[in-house]
Enzyme design. Structure first.
Site, PDB file in Angstrom:
ATOM      1  N   ARG A   1      -9.852   1.291   8.860  1.00 32.46           N
ATOM      2  CA  ARG A   1      -9.351  -0.054   9.090  1.00 32.46           C
ATOM      3  C   ARG A   1     -10.361  -0.925   9.827  1.00 32.46           C
ATOM      4  NH1 ARG A   1      -3.552   0.469   8.826  1.00 32.46           N
ATOM      5  NH2 ARG A   1      -2.560  -1.529   9.131  1.00 32.46           N
TER       6      ARG A   1
ATOM      7  N   ARG B   1      11.084  -2.242  11.120  1.00 33.29           N
ATOM      8  CA  ARG B   1      10.041  -1.771  12.034  1.00 33.29           C
ATOM      9  C   ARG B   1       9.850  -2.733  13.205  1.00 33.29           C
ATOM     10  NH1 ARG B   1       4.987  -0.140   8.202  1.00 33.29           N
ATOM     11  NH2 ARG B   1       3.901  -1.440   9.727  1.00 33.29           N
TER      12      ARG B   1
ATOM     13  N   LYS C   1       0.839  -1.212   0.000  1.00 30.26           N
ATOM     14  CA  LYS C   1       0.000   0.000   0.000  1.00 30.26           C
ATOM     15  C   LYS C   1       0.871   1.258   0.000  1.00 30.26           C
ATOM     16  CE  LYS C   1      -2.129  -1.146   3.825  1.00 30.26           C
ATOM     17  NZ  LYS C   1      -1.426  -2.433   4.076  1.00 30.26           N
TER      18      LYS C   1
HETATM   19  P1  AP5 Z   1       4.805  -1.651   1.816  1.00 29.82           P
HETATM   20  O1  AP5 Z   1       4.498  -0.766   0.673  1.00 29.82           O
HETATM   21  O2  AP5 Z   1       5.569  -1.101   2.968  1.00 29.82           O
HETATM   22  O3  AP5 Z   1       3.472  -2.415   2.317  1.00 29.82           O
HETATM   23  P2  AP5 Z   1       2.221  -1.875   3.107  1.00 29.82           P
HETATM   24  O4  AP5 Z   1       1.008  -2.504   2.524  1.00 29.82           O
HETATM   25  O5  AP5 Z   1       2.235  -0.377   3.196  1.00 29.82           O
HETATM   26  O6  AP5 Z   1       2.506  -2.567   4.493  1.00 29.82           O
HETATM   27  P3  AP5 Z   1       2.371  -2.086   5.989  1.00 29.82           P
HETATM   28  O7  AP5 Z   1       2.957  -3.193   6.813  1.00 29.82           O
HETATM   29  O8  AP5 Z   1       2.955  -0.717   6.196  1.00 29.82           O
HETATM   30  O9  AP5 Z   1       0.864  -2.045   6.188  1.00 29.82           O
HETATM   31  P4  AP5 Z   1       0.151  -2.066   7.480  1.00 29.82           P
HETATM   32  O10 AP5 Z   1      -1.211  -1.742   7.016  1.00 29.82           O
HETATM   33  O11 AP5 Z   1       0.299  -3.261   8.313  1.00 29.82           O
HETATM   34  O12 AP5 Z   1       0.925  -0.957   8.352  1.00 29.82           O
HETATM   35  P5  AP5 Z   1       0.597   0.551   8.748  1.00 29.82           P
HETATM   36  O13 AP5 Z   1       1.843   1.296   8.768  1.00 29.82           O
HETATM   37  O14 AP5 Z   1      -0.559   1.074   7.993  1.00 29.82           O
HETATM   38  O15 AP5 Z   1       5.578  -2.934   1.201  1.00 29.82           O
HETATM   39  C1  AP5 Z   1       6.067  -3.957   2.044  1.00 29.82           C
HETATM   40  C2  AP5 Z   1       7.438  -4.440   1.533  1.00 29.82           C
HETATM   41  O16 AP5 Z   1       7.250  -5.083   0.274  1.00 29.82           O
HETATM   42  C3  AP5 Z   1       8.450  -3.299   1.300  1.00 29.82           C
HETATM   43  O17 AP5 Z   1       9.712  -3.734   1.688  1.00 29.82           O
HETATM   44  C4  AP5 Z   1       8.400  -3.052  -0.227  1.00 29.82           C
HETATM   45  O18 AP5 Z   1       9.640  -2.619  -0.722  1.00 29.82           O
HETATM   46  C5  AP5 Z   1       8.039  -4.454  -0.747  1.00 29.82           C
HETATM   47  N1  AP5 Z   1       7.194  -4.429  -1.938  1.00 29.82           N
HETATM   48  C6  AP5 Z   1       6.186  -3.553  -2.230  1.00 29.82           C
HETATM   49  N2  AP5 Z   1       5.626  -3.858  -3.421  1.00 29.82           N
HETATM   50  C7  AP5 Z   1       6.295  -4.962  -3.891  1.00 29.82           C
HETATM   51  C8  AP5 Z   1       6.182  -5.754  -5.077  1.00 29.82           C
HETATM   52  N3  AP5 Z   1       5.273  -5.480  -6.016  1.00 29.82           N
HETATM   53  N4  AP5 Z   1       7.017  -6.805  -5.231  1.00 29.82           N
HETATM   54  C9  AP5 Z   1       7.948  -7.104  -4.262  1.00 29.82           C
HETATM   55  N5  AP5 Z   1       8.110  -6.370  -3.125  1.00 29.82           N
HETATM   56  C10 AP5 Z   1       7.283  -5.318  -2.935  1.00 29.82           C
HETATM   57  O19 AP5 Z   1       0.058   0.337  10.253  1.00 29.82           O
HETATM   58  C11 AP5 Z   1       0.922  -0.076  11.280  1.00 29.82           C
HETATM   59  C12 AP5 Z   1       0.150  -0.114  12.586  1.00 29.82           C
HETATM   60  O20 AP5 Z   1      -0.349   1.190  12.910  1.00 29.82           O
HETATM   61  C13 AP5 Z   1      -1.086  -1.028  12.607  1.00 29.82           C
HETATM   62  O21 AP5 Z   1      -0.760  -2.376  12.877  1.00 29.82           O
HETATM   63  C14 AP5 Z   1      -1.896  -0.381  13.733  1.00 29.82           C
HETATM   64  O22 AP5 Z   1      -1.392  -0.736  14.995  1.00 29.82           O
HETATM   65  C15 AP5 Z   1      -1.622   1.110  13.527  1.00 29.82           C
HETATM   66  N6  AP5 Z   1      -2.634   1.722  12.646  1.00 29.82           N
HETATM   67  C16 AP5 Z   1      -2.413   2.283  11.424  1.00 29.82           C
HETATM   68  N7  AP5 Z   1      -3.571   2.752  10.911  1.00 29.82           N
HETATM   69  C17 AP5 Z   1      -4.540   2.469  11.833  1.00 29.82           C
HETATM   70  C18 AP5 Z   1      -5.941   2.669  11.864  1.00 29.82           C
HETATM   71  N8  AP5 Z   1      -6.603   3.259  10.836  1.00 29.82           N
HETATM   72  N9  AP5 Z   1      -6.622   2.254  12.954  1.00 29.82           N
HETATM   73  C19 AP5 Z   1      -5.995   1.691  14.001  1.00 29.82           C
HETATM   74  N10 AP5 Z   1      -4.665   1.438  14.010  1.00 29.82           N
HETATM   75  C20 AP5 Z   1      -3.935   1.828  12.939  1.00 29.82           C
END
Ligand code: AP5
Length: 215
Positions: free
Chosen positions: A88, A161, A13
């Site tokens: 979410r 992370r 994402k």
């Molecule tokens: P990346 O682009 O970083 O993936 P992502 O989908 O953004 O993954 P996240 O782990 O950041 O999502 P998440 O939703 O768990 O975390 P968030 O920060 O929102 O890609 C991942 C890896 O793959 C990278 O190394 C990239 O280089 C590689 N990659 C990308 N595309 C590729 C491809 N096509 N081929 C190969 N490799 C590829 O949330 C974290 C925490 O914050 C949550 O757990 C929660 O505790 C809190 N939080 C955030 N938002 C909320 C909310 N709305 N409500 C409550 N808690 C929340």
């Protein structure tokens, strides 16, 4: 345009949001990045969010919704935004609807990135983030930096992370299935859902997403 990006942890994402936001000239709003910025600045909000994030749980709605709303009300988001990681759960989706309706606005699309669990586990295991700017994301194999441990864009230190440990990732996936997946049906019933495969090269997925959004 007002777009929501949905997909499991590690679906790509953040990676896609950076390109899509640039192509569409709208800000990329990531609640995960907002929480991480608060944590690194030591704010009260960051202190409250950290324990939930480290456990792979959702940060409570009363903290998250207000933070997301404040960000969406900034002047740069007046003409549209790309939401990454918000909403979410269904309560957050309803709060977003209420907020947009109150402002006479609506969502244009919800882009669902589909990718199987084995692949997201590989993506998360190799992910490295820049300490100076968490929007600078690398992967030790799929998107390796030119110099190991150093950000190509700003020379910041790359780190893994805290919530990317195996146990926490397992819980984040569980939380995704039980709490976040229901918003897919919520948006499907509103006719907003656009699902694409998030497998393949990053630029291919961006093209797929742009083509799907144009329709
Ligand atoms: P990346 O682009 O970083 O993936 P992502 O989908 O953004 O993954 P996240 O782990 O950041 O999502 P998440 O939703 O768990 O975390 P968030 O920060 O929102 O890609 C991942 C890896 O793959 C990278 O190394 C990239 O280089 C590689 N990659 C990308 N595309 C590729 C491809 N096509 N081929 C190969 N490799 C590829 O949330 C974290 C925490 O914050 C949550 O757990 C929660 O505790 C809190 N939080 C955030 N938002 C909320 C909310 N709305 N409500 C409550 N808690 C929340």
């Amino acid at each position: 345009m007002r777009i929501v990006l949905v997909g499991p942890p590690g679906a790509g994402k953040g990676t896609q949001a950076a390109f899509l936001a640039k192509n569409l000239s709208i800000p990329h709003i990531s609640t995960g990045d907002l929480f991480r910025a608060n944590i690194s600045q030591g704010t009260e909000l960051g202190v409250r969010a950290k324990a939930f994030m480290d456990a792979g749980e959702l940060v409570p709605d009363e903290i998250t919704i207000g933070m997301a709303k404040d960000r969406m009300e900034q002047p740069d988001a007046a003409g549209g935004f790309l939401l990454d990681g918000f909403p979410r759960n269904v309560a957050q989706a309803e709060a977003l609807d209420e907020m947009l309706t109150g402002a006479g606005m609506k969502l244009d699309a919800v882009l669902d990135l589909e990718v199987e669990e084995d692949e997201v586990v590989k993506r998360i295991a190799g992910r490295r983030i820049c300490r100076r700017d968490s929007a600078h994301v690398f992967h030790v194999i799929y998107a390796a930096p030119k110099v190991e441990g150093v950000c190509d864009k700003c020379e910041g230190e790359l780190y893994q992370r805290d919530d990317d440990s195996e146990a926490t990732v397992r819980n984040r996936l569980e939380v995704y299935h039980t709490q976040t997946e229901p918003i897919i049906d919520y948006y499907k019933s509103q006719g907003l859902l656009v699902t694409i495969s998030a497998l393949g090269e990053v630029h291919e997925i961006t093209k797929r997403a742009m083509d799907a959004l144009k329709k």
